[in-house]
Design an enzyme around this catalytic site. Sequence first.
Site, short mmCIF file in Angstrom:
data_model
loop_
_atom_site.label_atom_id
_atom_site.label_comp_id
_atom_site.label_asym_id
_atom_site.label_seq_id
_atom_site.Cartn_x
_atom_site.Cartn_y
_atom_site.Cartn_z
N CYS A 2 0.81 -1.41 -0.10
CA CYS A 2 0.02 0.24 0.01
C CYS A 2 0.75 1.32 -0.03
CB CYS A 2 -0.93 -0.01 1.20
SG CYS A 2 -2.01 -1.26 1.44
N ARG A 27 5.38 -0.02 -5.84
CA ARG A 27 5.42 -0.84 -4.52
C ARG A 27 4.58 -2.10 -4.68
NH1 ARG A 27 6.36 2.67 0.09
NH2 ARG A 27 5.01 1.29 1.39
N TRP A 74 -2.97 -2.89 -1.25
CA TRP A 74 -2.56 -4.04 -1.70
C TRP A 74 -3.17 -4.86 -0.67
CZ3 TRP A 74 0.28 -8.04 0.75
CH2 TRP A 74 0.79 -9.15 0.00
N ASN A 99 -2.03 2.26 5.75
CA ASN A 99 -1.20 1.15 5.17
C ASN A 99 -0.79 0.42 6.51
OD1 ASN A 99 -1.03 2.35 2.75
ND2 ASN A 99 1.21 2.84 3.12
N GLY A 100 -1.09 -0.90 6.66
CA GLY A 100 -0.75 -1.91 7.68
C GLY A 100 -1.75 -2.72 8.01
N GLU A 482 18.42 -17.37 -6.12
CA GLU A 482 18.03 -16.02 -6.49
C GLU A 482 17.55 -16.14 -8.00
OE1 GLU A 482 17.42 -13.77 -5.48
OE2 GLU A 482 17.57 -11.93 -6.80
N LYS A 486 13.92 -15.25 -9.29
CA LYS A 486 13.46 -14.25 -10.24
C LYS A 486 12.42 -14.81 -11.39
CE LYS A 486 14.65 -11.09 -9.08
NZ LYS A 486 15.14 -11.11 -7.55
N GLU A 489 8.98 -15.26 -9.78
CA GLU A 489 8.62 -13.79 -9.55
C GLU A 489 7.81 -13.26 -10.97
OE1 GLU A 489 10.73 -11.19 -6.43
OE2 GLU A 489 12.30 -11.94 -7.95
N HIS A 505 18.57 -37.04 -4.15
CA HIS A 505 17.63 -37.23 -3.00
C HIS A 505 16.24 -36.81 -3.10
CE1 HIS A 505 21.23 -38.47 -0.85
NE2 HIS A 505 21.58 -37.37 -0.83
N LYS A 603 6.60 -4.63 -3.62
CA LYS A 603 8.03 -4.25 -3.84
C LYS A 603 8.49 -3.83 -2.29
CE LYS A 603 12.05 -2.70 -5.37
NZ LYS A 603 12.72 -4.06 -5.91
C1 G6P Z 1 9.60 -8.12 -1.47
C2 G6P Z 1 10.42 -7.86 -2.80
C3 G6P Z 1 11.55 -8.58 -2.97
C4 G6P Z 1 12.55 -8.32 -1.64
C5 G6P Z 1 12.09 -8.66 -0.37
C6 G6P Z 1 12.83 -8.10 0.66
O1 G6P Z 1 8.98 -9.25 -1.50
O2 G6P Z 1 9.06 -7.81 -3.75
O3 G6P Z 1 11.98 -8.34 -4.22
O4 G6P Z 1 13.65 -8.84 -1.86
O5 G6P Z 1 10.47 -7.89 -0.38
O6 G6P Z 1 12.68 -6.64 0.72
P1 G6P Z 1 13.76 -5.88 1.30
O7 G6P Z 1 13.41 -4.26 0.88
O8 G6P Z 1 13.89 -5.83 2.87
O9 G6P Z 1 15.09 -6.05 0.62
#
Ligand code: G6P
Length: 608
Positions: A2, A27, A74, A99-100, A482, A486, A489, A505, A603
């Site tokens: 949000c 965000r 959100w 927000n929250g 990672e 990616k 996501e 395994h 984000k």
């Molecule tokens: C969200 C974002 C990710 C990020 C994660 C941690 O899930 O979509 O891209 O890695 O938060 O965020 P931070 O700001 O703590 O690195």
Amino acid sequence: MCGIVCGISKRNVLPILTEGLSRLEYRGYDSAGLAYSSKKSVTVVKNQGRVADLVNKVSLKGIETNQAIAHTRWATHGVPSEKNAHPQFSKNKIYVVHNGIIENHNNLRDNLISEGYKFISATDTETIAHLVHFFMEKGLDFESASLKAISKLQGTYALGIMDKDVPDLIIGARNQSPLVIGQGYDENFLASDIMALAPVTNKFKFMEDGQICFLEKEQVQVVNSNGLKAKLKTQEIDSHSYSNDLGGYNHFMEKEIFEQPKAIENSLEGRLGKNETQEGIFGAGFEAAVKDVANIQIIACGTSFHAARIFEYWSHKFLGINCRVDYGSEYKYQEPVKSKNTLLVTISQSGETADTLSSLKFAKKTGDPLTLTICNVANSSLCRESDFTLLTNAGPEIGVASTKAFVTQLACLNLLLLTLMREHKKLPSARKKITSALKDLPKHVGATLKKLDAYQATAKLLFKRNSALFLGRGLYFPIAREGALKLKEISYIHAEAYPAGELKHGPLALIDKDMPVIALVPDNEHLDKIQSNIEEVAARKGKVITIGPLGRTKIAKEGGHIKIPKTLDLLNPIICVVPLQLISYYTALLKGTDVDKPRNLAKSVTVE
Ligand code: G6P
């Protein structure tokens, strides 16, 4: 997640707020709305979907307002819908953006229903609007009713509240969800993120937990939860660095991937001497504070967690210091055993991730006195909660899938490694070599960005598949994770990463001709073992793509090979992530997904 932007001014604030909402889109959100006051009435416009649709929905052209509150939502409580979008309101009088999460909203809701209030949304936020209204009905004015209502809230919140009958006042409040006041000439603003306000001001006051602010055109007052006046420093921040311009790229993710060489340079600038890190780069007193460190605990989420896992290997190998890494969302539940002389490190792009932040607070409360954050956002909550900070200086990252934040976190973690090595008198000649190789990292990342044909060809193999497997050993295992993150996501392809040795395994059962496997092949002692793993996959007709610093001829049977520049073994994984980012990016393009705003993701995740 949000976003809030509110404004009160002598000029029309609508264009400022709608621009602010667009600047908060990165965000992640599913609906948007705003409430503006005009001619003694308040109009609410809400929309499920994009901010652009909100602006188109009713022509906002021609409407002038000096006061408005706006929001991108959100969904947490209640599905994404117009009804559940904010502002939420009570009796067409009190309007709230939030927000929250209000944890006691069920109790509050039941009490308000018994007082005759009707709820039209499934949100926890509507409770706040009715609660302020309820206290006004009991005879309190808008300010006192808001203070009283806020005192009843349990949970996390950043709030903007407006009363139809009290023009020229917006009330804001913060508890564990960021809120910043932007000050202008005869105008003041409130936002969850300075990104929203960068075009209108460079003067900001960062609110603290428990504080409430009263925003008028000419002045802002801030009080603490006890109602006493609070003093907040005004900070001048260069708003140009908050540009949300694509700069000729098609997506922010693409732009941010290609910014990586420069971003790493910025992370290292002024921080490396000839053979060592400069003293004081983590803040005055850091060197003395870490001399006796015997344990390192890292807390992070998402991509930042993967950066932490790489440091874990570095710490064991080069420092001989035990390092433990936990997810922000899990740390507290592990009932962590506290050891003396622990350095607690949080890693975060945003500095606002609720899980990481609450774990940091928990760690401090339960006896970890020495805290460091590696973070991309100055003045963020994690920076303010930590004793020491090293900013990654990557510049704003807008694409939801983190890219340049990751490589700069690793550059900064390398600075941490080098500093701890010096303070613990470890391996002076290795320090020299690492320092020199670190300086060359931008160049190698730049060279890796040139092999677009190879990445596009791999994307063609992936985009019609339902799943993909990523394999790595040692330092390359977090990179494999990672890479898998990616891919899932932004392309929504199910992707899993496994330590290559674990293949037999379980995941080997998944291998057939339709399963693409991306294997990260180092030039180190793990080479022979990963070669065997590649052969195990090839023998079952799995399609293997290999990535690593060795030439094609040195790799066992494989489908395709992408060679990356070779540097020191400890730094090579950082280069290796770049092909994985671009392969995911091109796969998402072929699938036609929303690269910068993938479905359901945010984000900055500011709720636990
Ligand atoms: C969200 C974002 C990710 C990020 C994660 C941690 O899930 O979509 O891209 O890695 O938060 O965020 P931070 O700001 O703590 O690195």
